[in-house]
Motif scaffolding. Structure first.
Motif, mmCIF file in Angstrom:
data_model
loop_
_atom_site.group_PDB
_atom_site.id
_atom_site.type_symbol
_atom_site.label_atom_id
_atom_site.label_comp_id
_atom_site.label_asym_id
_atom_site.label_seq_id
_atom_site.Cartn_x
_atom_site.Cartn_y
_atom_site.Cartn_z
ATOM 1 N N ASN A 48 0.835 -1.209 0.000
ATOM 2 C CA ASN A 48 0.000 0.000 0.000
ATOM 3 C C ASN A 48 0.868 1.256 0.000
ATOM 4 O O ASN A 48 0.579 2.224 -0.713
ATOM 5 N N LYS A 101 -8.455 2.862 -5.294
ATOM 6 C CA LYS A 101 -7.590 2.585 -6.450
ATOM 7 C C LYS A 101 -8.418 2.055 -7.617
ATOM 8 O O LYS A 101 -9.366 1.292 -7.403
ATOM 9 N N GLY A 108 -6.979 -5.740 1.204
ATOM 10 C CA GLY A 108 -5.677 -5.821 1.894
ATOM 11 C C GLY A 108 -5.767 -5.498 3.383
ATOM 12 O O GLY A 108 -5.362 -6.299 4.229
#
Ligand SMILES: Nc1ncnc2c1ncn2[C@@H]1O[C@H](COP(=O)(O)OP(=O)(O)OP(=O)(O)O)[C@@H](O)[C@H]1O
Ligand SMILES: [Mg+2]
Length: 143
Positions: A48, A101, A108
């Motif tokens: 990230n 994104k 995640g």
């Protein structure tokens, strides 16, 4: 585990022009956990950070991963020199499928949270006073 994970990410870091520094305390207490799961946590956090740093100038892409003893816990932190996290996003980033994104799955951090919970620790995020995001997680020391 942190050292191994950074080792795995070495070529990705070079490719993306990101400088990663480790700052691990010398004599950390042992923690008991599933190494593969904990590797997944560090991997997700660092990936990230690498993602957000893409929008920084090449010399401004930095990640610092630290670990310290904190009472009955070991605390590991991943700090980046990216834009930080907007206030309204801070409440949502750990939700499954929350992503800003284009090709993000948004799983995640939800996975990281579940893994750290299952280990009896805590995972949270904050913005650094100097800008950038810091993710911290704790793991209880082995008794
Ligand atoms: N270091 C960071 N700095 C700023 N924002 C971050 C950072 N890490 C995560 N975020 C924000 O939290 C969101 C959720 O992250 P998460 O890892 O759960 O999903 P993702 O990276 O978008 O997709 P993936 O499932 O591939 O991991 C990101 O889309 C981003 O908006
Ligand atoms: Mg992610």
């Amino acid at each position: 585990v942190v050292k191994d994970t950074i080792g795995l990410l070495k070529s990705e870091l070079v490719l993306k022009g990101v400088a990663a520094r480790l700052d691990l305390a010398g004599r950390l207490p042992l923690v008991l956990g599933n190494a593969t799961e904990l590797q997944q946590v560090v991997l997700n956090l660092v990936l990230n950070a690498i993602d957000v740093l893409a929008s920084n100038a090449p010399l401004g892409r930095q990640i610092v991963i630290s670990a310290v003893e904190n009472g009955e816990f070991v605390r590991c932190s991943v700090a980046d020199s990216g834009p930080g996290i907007g206030q309204e996003q801070l409440d949502r980033i750990f939700e499954p499928f929350f992503s800003t994104k284009a090709k993000g799955m948004g799983m995640g951090l939800a996975i990281c949270h579940a893994i750290i919970d299952a280990h009896g620790g805590r995972l949270w995020a904050e913005n650094a006073p100097t800008g950038g995001a810091i993710f911290h997680f704790t793991l209880p020391r082995n008794k």
